[in-house]
Design a protein around this motif. Structure first.
Motif, mmCIF file in Angstrom:
data_model
loop_
_atom_site.group_PDB
_atom_site.id
_atom_site.type_symbol
_atom_site.label_atom_id
_atom_site.label_comp_id
_atom_site.label_asym_id
_atom_site.label_seq_id
_atom_site.Cartn_x
_atom_site.Cartn_y
_atom_site.Cartn_z
ATOM 1 N N MET A 36 1.232 -1.128 -0.203
ATOM 2 C CA MET A 36 0.227 0.234 0.018
ATOM 3 C C MET A 36 0.955 1.483 0.109
ATOM 4 S SD MET A 36 -3.421 1.138 0.912
ATOM 5 C CE MET A 36 -3.763 2.989 1.525
ATOM 6 N N GLY A 37 0.829 1.900 -1.396
ATOM 7 C CA GLY A 37 1.470 3.209 -1.171
ATOM 8 C C GLY A 37 0.925 4.432 -0.663
ATOM 9 N N ASN A 38 1.812 6.118 -0.717
ATOM 10 C CA ASN A 38 1.027 6.742 0.365
ATOM 11 C C ASN A 38 -0.456 7.226 -0.284
ATOM 12 O OD1 ASN A 38 3.536 7.078 1.714
ATOM 13 N ND2 ASN A 38 4.605 7.845 -0.723
ATOM 14 N N ARG A 39 -0.711 7.713 0.518
ATOM 15 C CA ARG A 39 -2.132 8.743 0.901
ATOM 16 C C ARG A 39 -2.273 9.899 0.651
ATOM 17 N NH1 ARG A 39 -6.506 4.807 3.335
ATOM 18 N NH2 ARG A 39 -4.728 5.690 4.943
ATOM 19 N N ILE A 40 -2.462 10.259 -0.068
ATOM 20 C CA ILE A 40 -1.835 12.266 -0.176
ATOM 21 C C ILE A 40 -3.988 12.860 -1.168
ATOM 22 C CG2 ILE A 40 -1.058 13.680 -1.829
ATOM 23 C CD1 ILE A 40 0.292 11.768 -0.946
ATOM 24 N N ILE A 41 -3.130 13.717 -0.101
ATOM 25 C CA ILE A 41 -4.640 14.409 0.048
ATOM 26 C C ILE A 41 -4.777 15.991 -0.953
ATOM 27 C CG2 ILE A 41 -7.335 16.067 0.905
ATOM 28 C CD1 ILE A 41 -7.288 13.545 3.263
ATOM 29 N N THR A 42 -5.453 16.215 -2.004
ATOM 30 C CA THR A 42 -5.291 17.529 -2.625
ATOM 31 C C THR A 42 -6.530 18.153 -1.796
ATOM 32 O OG1 THR A 42 -6.377 17.031 -4.545
ATOM 33 C CG2 THR A 42 -4.155 16.017 -4.174
ATOM 34 N N ILE A 43 -5.629 19.786 -2.038
ATOM 35 C CA ILE A 43 -6.988 20.661 -1.273
ATOM 36 C C ILE A 43 -6.856 21.965 -2.240
ATOM 37 C CG2 ILE A 43 -8.225 21.839 0.492
ATOM 38 C CD1 ILE A 43 -7.319 19.837 2.283
ATOM 39 N N SER A 44 -7.926 22.377 -3.638
ATOM 40 C CA SER A 44 -7.785 23.055 -3.510
ATOM 41 C C SER A 44 -8.967 24.286 -2.685
ATOM 42 C CB SER A 44 -8.126 23.080 -5.442
ATOM 43 O OG SER A 44 -7.719 21.991 -6.117
ATOM 44 N N ARG A 45 -8.857 25.222 -3.204
ATOM 45 C CA ARG A 45 -10.179 25.859 -2.044
ATOM 46 C C ARG A 45 -10.142 27.876 -2.576
ATOM 47 N NH1 ARG A 45 -4.662 27.928 -3.029
ATOM 48 N NH2 ARG A 45 -4.187 28.647 -1.304
ATOM 49 N N GLU A 46 -11.185 28.157 -2.633
ATOM 50 C CA GLU A 46 -11.730 29.288 -2.919
ATOM 51 C C GLU A 46 -10.728 30.263 -1.909
ATOM 52 O OE1 GLU A 46 -15.921 29.004 -5.262
ATOM 53 O OE2 GLU A 46 -15.810 29.333 -2.818
ATOM 54 N N PHE A 47 -10.583 31.266 -2.249
ATOM 55 C CA PHE A 47 -10.129 32.455 -1.440
ATOM 56 C C PHE A 47 -10.555 32.906 -0.249
ATOM 57 C CE2 PHE A 47 -8.732 36.816 0.215
ATOM 58 C CZ PHE A 47 -7.357 36.289 1.231
ATOM 59 N N GLY A 48 -10.330 32.682 0.951
ATOM 60 C CA GLY A 48 -11.208 33.110 2.166
ATOM 61 C C GLY A 48 -12.513 32.060 2.613
ATOM 62 N N SER A 49 -12.247 30.444 2.197
ATOM 63 C CA SER A 49 -12.930 29.855 2.540
ATOM 64 C C SER A 49 -12.505 28.684 3.858
ATOM 65 C CB SER A 49 -13.457 28.586 0.907
ATOM 66 O OG SER A 49 -12.289 28.190 0.472
ATOM 67 N N GLY A 50 -11.337 29.138 4.172
ATOM 68 C CA GLY A 50 -11.094 28.159 4.983
ATOM 69 C C GLY A 50 -9.998 26.833 3.945
ATOM 70 N N GLY A 51 -10.123 26.806 3.264
ATOM 71 C CA GLY A 51 -9.096 25.193 2.727
ATOM 72 C C GLY A 51 -7.777 25.553 3.148
ATOM 73 N N ARG A 52 -7.334 26.425 3.891
ATOM 74 C CA ARG A 52 -5.603 25.809 4.124
ATOM 75 C C ARG A 52 -6.330 25.149 5.653
ATOM 76 N NH1 ARG A 52 -1.202 30.883 3.576
ATOM 77 N NH2 ARG A 52 -2.294 30.405 1.655
ATOM 78 N N THR A 53 -7.191 25.817 6.478
ATOM 79 C CA THR A 53 -7.536 25.606 7.818
ATOM 80 C C THR A 53 -7.980 24.692 7.616
ATOM 81 O OG1 THR A 53 -7.656 27.870 8.389
ATOM 82 C CG2 THR A 53 -8.562 26.503 9.607
ATOM 83 N N ILE A 54 -8.762 23.909 7.149
ATOM 84 C CA ILE A 54 -9.169 22.552 6.520
ATOM 85 C C ILE A 54 -8.051 21.637 6.674
ATOM 86 C CG2 ILE A 54 -10.614 20.885 5.218
ATOM 87 C CD1 ILE A 54 -13.064 23.299 5.073
ATOM 88 N N GLY A 55 -7.003 22.325 5.316
ATOM 89 C CA GLY A 55 -6.038 21.095 5.166
ATOM 90 C C GLY A 55 -4.983 20.925 6.341
ATOM 91 N N ASN A 56 -5.115 21.560 6.909
ATOM 92 C CA ASN A 56 -4.081 21.965 8.156
ATOM 93 C C ASN A 56 -4.476 20.800 9.597
ATOM 94 O OD1 ASN A 56 -0.916 23.307 8.223
ATOM 95 N ND2 ASN A 56 -2.561 25.094 7.718
ATOM 96 N N MET A 57 -6.044 20.926 9.618
ATOM 97 C CA MET A 57 -6.312 20.336 11.195
ATOM 98 C C MET A 57 -6.984 18.741 10.248
ATOM 99 S SD MET A 57 -9.419 23.483 11.685
ATOM 100 C CE MET A 57 -10.167 22.144 12.628
ATOM 101 N N THR A 58 -7.016 18.705 9.304
ATOM 102 C CA THR A 58 -7.034 17.213 8.428
ATOM 103 C C THR A 58 -5.941 16.233 8.770
ATOM 104 O OG1 THR A 58 -9.062 17.427 7.157
ATOM 105 C CG2 THR A 58 -7.823 16.168 6.609
ATOM 106 N N ALA A 59 -5.147 17.153 8.477
ATOM 107 C CA ALA A 59 -3.169 16.566 8.398
ATOM 108 C C ALA A 59 -3.161 16.176 10.043
ATOM 109 C CB ALA A 59 -2.183 17.807 7.912
ATOM 110 N N GLU A 60 -3.246 17.275 10.486
ATOM 111 C CA GLU A 60 -3.102 17.096 11.987
ATOM 112 C C GLU A 60 -3.089 15.920 13.049
ATOM 113 O OE1 GLU A 60 -3.117 20.692 14.212
ATOM 114 O OE2 GLU A 60 -3.091 19.960 16.323
#
Lengths: 195, 195
Positions: free
Chosen positions: B1-25
Protein backbone atom coordinates in the motif's frame (compact mmCIF):
# COMPACT_ATOMS: atom_id res chain seq x y z
CA UNK A 1 -36.92 22.45 14.49
CA UNK A 2 -38.45 22.13 11.02
CA UNK A 3 -38.22 19.41 8.41
CA UNK A 4 -34.84 18.59 6.99
CA UNK A 5 -34.57 18.01 3.26
CA UNK A 6 -31.82 16.50 1.15
CA UNK A 7 -31.93 17.36 -2.56
CA UNK A 8 -29.94 15.22 -4.96
CA UNK A 9 -28.89 16.36 -8.42
CA UNK A 10 -27.00 13.76 -10.37
CA UNK A 11 -25.34 12.90 -13.61
CA UNK A 12 -27.04 10.07 -15.49
CA UNK A 13 -25.58 6.71 -14.47
CA UNK A 14 -23.81 8.07 -11.38
CA UNK A 15 -26.07 6.14 -9.00
CA UNK A 16 -27.51 9.35 -7.56
CA UNK A 17 -31.02 7.92 -7.43
CA UNK A 18 -29.79 4.79 -5.63
CA UNK A 19 -27.82 6.95 -3.19
CA UNK A 20 -30.98 8.98 -2.55
CA UNK A 21 -33.05 5.88 -1.87
CA UNK A 22 -30.45 4.24 0.36
CA UNK A 23 -29.85 7.44 2.33
CA UNK A 24 -33.57 7.94 2.91
CA UNK A 25 -33.98 4.34 4.03
CA UNK A 26 -31.13 4.61 6.51
CA UNK A 27 -32.53 7.86 7.88
CA UNK A 28 -36.07 6.51 8.05
CA UNK A 29 -37.49 9.21 5.79
CA UNK A 30 -39.07 9.07 2.34
CA UNK A 31 -37.27 9.49 -0.95
CA UNK A 32 -39.28 11.23 -3.67
CA UNK A 33 -38.35 10.32 -7.19
CA UNK A 34 -40.88 8.42 -9.36
CA UNK A 35 -43.66 9.35 -6.93
CA UNK A 36 -42.81 12.98 -7.53
CA UNK A 37 -43.80 12.60 -11.18
CA UNK A 38 -47.22 11.26 -10.18
CA UNK A 39 -47.74 14.17 -7.82
CA UNK A 40 -46.68 16.74 -10.41
CA UNK A 41 -48.94 15.10 -12.99
CA UNK A 42 -51.89 15.24 -10.59
CA UNK A 43 -51.19 18.87 -9.71
CA UNK A 44 -50.76 20.03 -13.31
CA UNK A 45 -53.38 17.83 -14.95
CA UNK A 46 -50.72 16.69 -17.43
CA UNK A 47 -50.06 13.02 -18.21
CA UNK A 48 -47.36 11.36 -16.08
CA UNK A 49 -45.45 10.27 -19.20
CA UNK A 50 -45.40 13.82 -20.41
CA UNK A 51 -44.21 15.08 -17.04
CA UNK A 52 -41.47 12.47 -16.91
CA UNK A 53 -40.34 13.27 -20.41
CA UNK A 54 -40.58 17.03 -20.10
CA UNK A 55 -39.22 17.51 -16.63
CA UNK A 56 -35.78 16.80 -17.88
CA UNK A 57 -36.05 18.43 -21.24
CA UNK A 58 -35.92 22.05 -22.15
CA UNK A 59 -38.60 22.08 -24.77
CA UNK A 60 -38.80 25.82 -24.73
CA UNK A 61 -35.22 26.09 -25.87
CA UNK A 62 -35.69 23.34 -28.41
CA UNK A 63 -38.84 25.00 -29.73
CA UNK A 64 -37.13 28.26 -30.37
CA UNK A 65 -34.45 26.54 -32.35
CA UNK A 66 -36.91 24.65 -34.59
CA UNK A 67 -38.81 26.21 -37.45
CA UNK A 68 -42.11 25.99 -35.59
CA UNK A 69 -45.07 28.26 -35.95
CA UNK A 70 -45.54 30.98 -33.37
CA UNK A 71 -48.63 29.18 -32.12
CA UNK A 72 -46.81 25.94 -31.44
CA UNK A 73 -44.01 27.74 -29.64
CA UNK A 74 -46.51 29.61 -27.48
CA UNK A 75 -48.31 26.35 -26.60
CA UNK A 76 -45.07 24.68 -25.67
CA UNK A 77 -44.12 27.68 -23.58
CA UNK A 78 -47.44 27.64 -21.74
CA UNK A 79 -47.19 23.89 -21.05
CA UNK A 80 -43.68 24.23 -19.70
CA UNK A 81 -44.74 27.07 -17.45
CA UNK A 82 -47.65 25.04 -16.16
CA UNK A 83 -45.33 22.14 -15.47
CA UNK A 84 -42.75 24.31 -13.70
CA UNK A 85 -45.42 25.89 -11.51
CA UNK A 86 -46.83 22.48 -10.57
CA UNK A 87 -43.36 21.10 -9.91
CA UNK A 88 -42.45 24.03 -7.66
CA UNK A 89 -45.70 23.74 -5.75
CA UNK A 90 -45.42 19.98 -5.19
CA UNK A 91 -41.78 20.20 -4.07
CA UNK A 92 -42.45 23.06 -1.67
CA UNK A 93 -45.47 21.26 -0.22
CA UNK A 94 -43.37 18.17 0.39
CA UNK A 95 -40.66 20.20 2.09
CA UNK A 96 -43.27 21.87 4.29
CA UNK A 97 -44.89 18.56 5.16
CA UNK A 98 -42.03 16.21 6.03
CA UNK A 99 -38.30 15.55 6.16
CA UNK A 100 -37.36 13.74 2.95
CA UNK A 101 -34.90 13.18 0.12
CA UNK A 102 -35.87 14.65 -3.27
CA UNK A 103 -34.09 13.43 -6.40
CA UNK A 104 -33.75 15.71 -9.43
CA UNK A 105 -36.32 18.25 -10.71
CA UNK A 106 -34.24 21.30 -9.73
CA UNK A 107 -35.41 20.83 -6.14
CA UNK A 108 -32.20 22.49 -4.88
CA UNK A 109 -33.15 25.64 -6.77
CA UNK A 110 -36.85 25.51 -5.94
CA UNK A 111 -36.04 25.22 -2.22
CA UNK A 112 -33.16 27.70 -2.23
CA UNK A 113 -34.80 29.96 0.34
CA UNK A 114 -35.38 27.11 2.80
CA UNK A 115 -33.24 26.50 5.87
CA UNK A 116 -32.34 22.97 6.86
CA UNK A 117 -31.70 21.87 3.34
CA UNK A 118 -28.67 19.88 2.22
CA UNK A 119 -28.01 20.16 -1.51
CA UNK A 120 -26.04 17.32 -3.05
CA UNK A 121 -24.54 16.70 -6.48
CA UNK A 122 -23.47 13.18 -7.46
CA UNK A 123 -21.19 12.64 -10.42
CA UNK A 124 -18.79 10.03 -11.78
CA UNK A 125 -16.34 9.47 -14.55
CA UNK A 126 -18.00 9.07 -17.97
CA UNK A 127 -16.77 5.49 -18.55
CA UNK A 128 -17.95 4.35 -15.12
CA UNK A 129 -21.38 5.80 -15.81
CA UNK A 130 -21.62 4.10 -19.16
CA UNK A 131 -20.79 0.79 -17.47
CA UNK A 132 -23.41 1.38 -14.80
CA UNK A 133 -26.11 2.37 -17.28
CA UNK A 134 -25.74 -0.98 -19.05
CA UNK A 135 -25.73 -2.83 -15.72
CA UNK A 136 -28.79 -1.05 -14.33
CA UNK A 137 -30.91 -0.28 -17.39
CA UNK A 138 -29.67 -3.00 -19.75
CA UNK A 139 -28.71 -2.67 -23.40
CA UNK A 140 -30.78 -0.73 -25.90
CA UNK A 141 -30.61 0.11 -29.60
CA UNK A 142 -28.85 3.35 -28.71
CA UNK A 143 -25.27 2.98 -27.49
CA UNK A 144 -24.82 3.58 -23.73
CA UNK A 145 -22.26 6.29 -24.52
CA UNK A 146 -24.84 8.18 -26.54
CA UNK A 147 -27.53 7.67 -23.89
CA UNK A 148 -25.32 9.12 -21.17
CA UNK A 149 -24.26 12.08 -23.30
CA UNK A 150 -27.80 12.91 -24.39
CA UNK A 151 -29.27 12.68 -20.91
CA UNK A 152 -26.51 14.82 -19.40
CA UNK A 153 -27.03 17.39 -22.10
CA UNK A 154 -30.77 17.52 -21.43
CA UNK A 155 -30.37 17.83 -17.69
CA UNK A 156 -27.77 20.55 -18.10
CA UNK A 157 -29.94 22.54 -20.50
CA UNK A 158 -33.03 22.08 -18.38
CA UNK A 159 -31.24 23.17 -15.22
CA UNK A 160 -29.62 26.18 -16.84
CA UNK A 161 -32.85 27.30 -18.44
CA UNK A 162 -34.87 27.14 -15.23
CA UNK A 163 -32.29 28.33 -12.75
CA UNK A 164 -29.89 30.54 -14.70
CA UNK A 165 -27.07 28.62 -13.04
CA UNK A 166 -24.56 26.12 -14.34
CA UNK A 167 -25.32 22.51 -13.52
CA UNK A 168 -22.46 20.67 -11.80
CA UNK A 169 -20.67 23.83 -10.63
CA UNK A 170 -19.45 23.00 -7.12
CA UNK A 171 -20.45 26.34 -5.61
CA UNK A 172 -24.17 25.64 -6.12
CA UNK A 173 -24.16 22.59 -3.84
CA UNK A 174 -23.26 21.98 -0.21
CA UNK A 175 -21.54 18.74 -1.12
CA UNK A 176 -20.50 17.12 -4.40
CA UNK A 177 -19.35 13.52 -4.49
CA UNK A 178 -17.66 11.35 -7.10
CA UNK A 179 -19.58 8.11 -6.63
CA UNK A 180 -17.29 6.30 -9.08
CA UNK A 181 -14.23 6.83 -6.90
CA UNK A 182 -15.79 6.95 -3.43
CA UNK A 183 -18.37 4.21 -4.02
CA UNK A 184 -22.10 4.33 -3.42
CA UNK A 185 -22.02 3.03 0.17
CA UNK A 186 -19.48 5.67 1.21
CA UNK A 187 -21.59 8.43 -0.34
CA UNK A 188 -24.64 7.20 1.59
CA UNK A 189 -22.64 7.09 4.81
CA UNK A 190 -21.38 10.66 4.36
CA UNK A 191 -24.85 12.02 3.62
CA UNK A 192 -26.34 10.27 6.64
CA UNK A 193 -23.68 11.82 8.80
CA UNK A 194 -24.23 15.31 7.45
CA UNK A 195 -27.97 15.06 7.92
CA UNK B 1 0.00 0.00 0.00
CA UNK B 2 1.54 3.29 -1.16
CA UNK B 3 1.29 6.78 0.22
CA UNK B 4 -2.08 8.42 0.39
CA UNK B 5 -2.36 12.05 -0.63
CA UNK B 6 -5.11 14.59 -0.12
CA UNK B 7 -5.02 17.60 -2.44
CA UNK B 8 -7.02 20.66 -1.48
CA UNK B 9 -8.07 23.33 -3.95
CA UNK B 10 -9.98 26.17 -2.39
CA UNK B 11 -11.64 29.48 -2.96
CA UNK B 12 -9.94 32.36 -1.17
CA UNK B 13 -11.40 32.83 2.31
CA UNK B 14 -13.15 29.45 2.36
CA UNK B 15 -10.91 28.09 5.11
CA UNK B 16 -9.45 25.46 2.77
CA UNK B 17 -5.95 25.93 4.12
CA UNK B 18 -7.17 25.59 7.73
CA UNK B 19 -9.12 22.47 6.77
CA UNK B 20 -5.97 21.05 5.18
CA UNK B 21 -3.89 21.72 8.28
CA UNK B 22 -6.48 20.37 10.70
CA UNK B 23 -7.08 17.25 8.61
CA UNK B 24 -3.35 16.52 8.38
CA UNK B 25 -2.93 17.01 12.13
CA UNK B 26 -5.78 14.62 12.91
CA UNK B 27 -4.39 12.03 10.52
CA UNK B 28 -0.86 12.43 11.82
CA UNK B 29 0.57 13.38 8.43
CA UNK B 30 2.16 16.59 7.12
CA UNK B 31 0.32 19.41 5.38
CA UNK B 32 2.34 21.16 2.66
CA UNK B 33 1.40 24.75 2.03
CA UNK B 34 3.93 27.51 2.86
CA UNK B 35 6.71 24.91 3.02
CA UNK B 36 5.85 23.97 -0.54
CA UNK B 37 6.85 27.44 -1.69
CA UNK B 38 10.28 27.08 -0.07
CA UNK B 39 10.79 23.74 -1.76
CA UNK B 40 9.72 25.04 -5.16
CA UNK B 41 11.98 28.06 -4.73
CA UNK B 42 14.93 25.82 -3.87
CA UNK B 43 14.23 23.53 -6.81
CA UNK B 44 13.79 26.31 -9.35
CA UNK B 45 16.40 28.71 -8.03
CA UNK B 46 13.76 31.45 -8.02
CA UNK B 47 13.09 33.68 -4.99
CA UNK B 48 10.41 32.42 -2.59
CA UNK B 49 8.50 35.71 -2.88
CA UNK B 50 8.42 35.35 -6.63
CA UNK B 51 7.24 31.75 -6.36
CA UNK B 52 4.50 32.70 -3.93
CA UNK B 53 3.35 35.56 -6.10
CA UNK B 54 3.61 33.74 -9.40
CA UNK B 55 2.26 30.37 -8.38
CA UNK B 56 -1.20 31.79 -8.25
CA UNK B 57 -0.98 34.16 -11.14
CA UNK B 58 -1.12 33.50 -14.81
CA UNK B 59 1.52 35.92 -15.91
CA UNK B 60 1.69 34.40 -19.33
CA UNK B 61 -1.87 35.35 -19.99
CA UNK B 62 -1.41 38.78 -18.51
CA UNK B 63 1.71 39.31 -20.58
CA UNK B 64 -0.03 38.61 -23.81
CA UNK B 65 -2.65 41.18 -23.01
CA UNK B 66 -0.14 43.95 -22.26
CA UNK B 67 1.76 45.88 -24.90
CA UNK B 68 5.05 44.26 -23.94
CA UNK B 69 7.96 43.60 -26.18
CA UNK B 70 8.41 40.13 -27.59
CA UNK B 71 11.54 39.71 -25.47
CA UNK B 72 9.76 40.42 -22.22
CA UNK B 73 6.93 38.04 -23.10
CA UNK B 74 9.45 35.31 -23.93
CA UNK B 75 11.26 35.83 -20.62
CA UNK B 76 8.03 35.66 -18.69
CA UNK B 77 7.08 32.51 -20.56
CA UNK B 78 10.41 30.86 -19.78
CA UNK B 79 10.17 31.79 -16.07
CA UNK B 80 6.66 30.40 -15.82
CA UNK B 81 7.74 27.18 -17.48
CA UNK B 82 10.66 26.85 -15.10
CA UNK B 83 8.34 27.41 -12.17
CA UNK B 84 5.76 24.91 -13.40
CA UNK B 85 8.43 22.25 -13.95
CA UNK B 86 9.85 22.82 -10.44
CA UNK B 87 6.39 22.78 -8.91
CA UNK B 88 5.47 19.52 -10.64
CA UNK B 89 8.74 17.89 -9.60
CA UNK B 90 8.46 18.95 -5.95
CA UNK B 91 4.83 17.82 -5.67
CA UNK B 92 5.51 14.44 -7.29
CA UNK B 93 8.53 13.88 -5.05
CA UNK B 94 6.44 14.62 -1.96
CA UNK B 95 3.73 12.21 -3.12
CA UNK B 96 6.35 9.53 -3.73
CA UNK B 97 7.96 10.10 -0.36
CA UNK B 98 5.11 10.27 2.14
CA UNK B 99 1.38 10.43 2.79
CA UNK B 100 0.43 14.09 3.12
CA UNK B 101 -2.04 16.89 2.46
CA UNK B 102 -1.09 19.37 -0.28
CA UNK B 103 -2.88 22.72 -0.46
CA UNK B 104 -3.22 24.53 -3.80
CA UNK B 105 -0.65 24.64 -6.63
CA UNK B 106 -2.74 22.49 -9.01
CA UNK B 107 -1.56 19.42 -7.08
CA UNK B 108 -4.75 17.59 -8.08
CA UNK B 109 -3.82 18.00 -11.72
CA UNK B 110 -0.11 17.31 -11.27
CA UNK B 111 -0.91 14.04 -9.45
CA UNK B 112 -3.81 13.03 -11.70
CA UNK B 113 -2.16 9.75 -12.71
CA UNK B 114 -1.57 8.70 -9.10
CA UNK B 115 -3.68 6.15 -7.28
CA UNK B 116 -4.58 6.70 -3.64
CA UNK B 117 -5.23 10.36 -4.11
CA UNK B 118 -8.27 12.19 -2.75
CA UNK B 119 -8.95 15.47 -4.56
CA UNK B 120 -10.91 18.04 -2.60
CA UNK B 121 -12.42 21.42 -3.46
CA UNK B 122 -13.49 23.77 -0.66
CA UNK B 123 -15.78 26.68 -1.38
CA UNK B 124 -18.18 29.00 0.43
CA UNK B 125 -20.64 31.75 -0.20
CA UNK B 126 -18.99 35.03 -1.25
CA UNK B 127 -20.21 37.03 1.76
CA UNK B 128 -19.03 34.40 4.21
CA UNK B 129 -15.60 34.41 2.61
CA UNK B 130 -15.37 38.18 2.77
CA UNK B 131 -16.18 38.00 6.47
CA UNK B 132 -13.56 35.33 7.04
CA UNK B 133 -10.86 37.19 5.11
CA UNK B 134 -11.24 40.19 7.43
CA UNK B 135 -11.22 37.91 10.48
CA UNK B 136 -8.16 35.93 9.45
CA UNK B 137 -6.07 38.40 7.46
CA UNK B 138 -7.30 41.67 8.95
CA UNK B 139 -8.29 44.87 7.17
CA UNK B 140 -6.24 46.35 4.35
CA UNK B 141 -6.40 49.36 2.07
CA UNK B 142 -8.17 47.20 -0.52
CA UNK B 143 -11.76 46.24 0.33
CA UNK B 144 -12.17 42.58 1.35
CA UNK B 145 -14.75 42.17 -1.44
CA UNK B 146 -12.19 43.20 -4.00
CA UNK B 147 -9.48 41.02 -2.46
CA UNK B 148 -11.69 37.93 -2.64
CA UNK B 149 -12.76 38.65 -6.21
CA UNK B 150 -9.22 39.30 -7.43
CA UNK B 151 -7.75 36.24 -5.79
CA UNK B 152 -10.50 33.97 -7.11
CA UNK B 153 -9.98 35.35 -10.56
CA UNK B 154 -6.26 34.70 -10.41
CA UNK B 155 -6.64 31.16 -9.14
CA UNK B 156 -9.24 30.40 -11.78
CA UNK B 157 -7.08 31.76 -14.59
CA UNK B 158 -3.98 30.04 -13.28
CA UNK B 159 -5.76 26.71 -12.97
CA UNK B 160 -7.37 26.91 -16.38
CA UNK B 161 -4.14 27.93 -18.06
CA UNK B 162 -2.12 25.09 -16.59
CA UNK B 163 -4.69 22.32 -16.64
CA UNK B 164 -7.09 23.17 -19.47
CA UNK B 165 -9.92 22.45 -17.04
CA UNK B 166 -12.43 24.67 -15.29
CA UNK B 167 -11.66 25.42 -11.65
CA UNK B 168 -14.52 24.60 -9.28
CA UNK B 169 -16.31 22.25 -11.66
CA UNK B 170 -17.51 19.39 -9.44
CA UNK B 171 -16.52 16.64 -11.86
CA UNK B 172 -12.80 17.40 -11.44
CA UNK B 173 -12.80 16.57 -7.73
CA UNK B 174 -13.68 13.52 -5.67
CA UNK B 175 -15.41 15.69 -3.09
CA UNK B 176 -16.45 19.34 -2.97
CA UNK B 177 -17.60 20.92 0.27
CA UNK B 178 -19.29 24.18 1.16
CA UNK B 179 -17.37 25.11 4.31
CA UNK B 180 -19.66 28.08 4.94
CA UNK B 181 -22.71 25.87 5.37
CA UNK B 182 -21.15 22.67 6.70
CA UNK B 183 -18.58 24.34 8.94
CA UNK B 184 -14.83 23.75 9.07
CA UNK B 185 -14.91 21.02 11.74
CA UNK B 186 -17.44 18.97 9.79
CA UNK B 187 -15.35 19.25 6.62
CA UNK B 188 -12.28 18.01 8.53
CA UNK B 189 -14.28 15.13 9.96
CA UNK B 190 -15.55 14.05 6.53
CA UNK B 191 -12.09 14.16 4.98
CA UNK B 192 -10.58 12.15 7.82
CA UNK B 193 -13.25 9.53 7.30
CA UNK B 194 -12.68 9.31 3.58
CA UNK B 195 -8.95 9.00 3.98
Amino acid sequence: MGNRIITISREFGSGGRTIGNMTAEKLGIKCYDAELIQKIAAESGLAADYVEEKSEHASRLESFKSPVTAGMAADSFAMDNLLWQAQSKVIKELADKESCVIVGRCADYILREYDNILTVFIHADFDKRVERVVQVYGESSVSPQKRVKEKDKRRKTYYRFNTDMEWGQAEHYHICLDSGVLGIDKCVQLLCELY
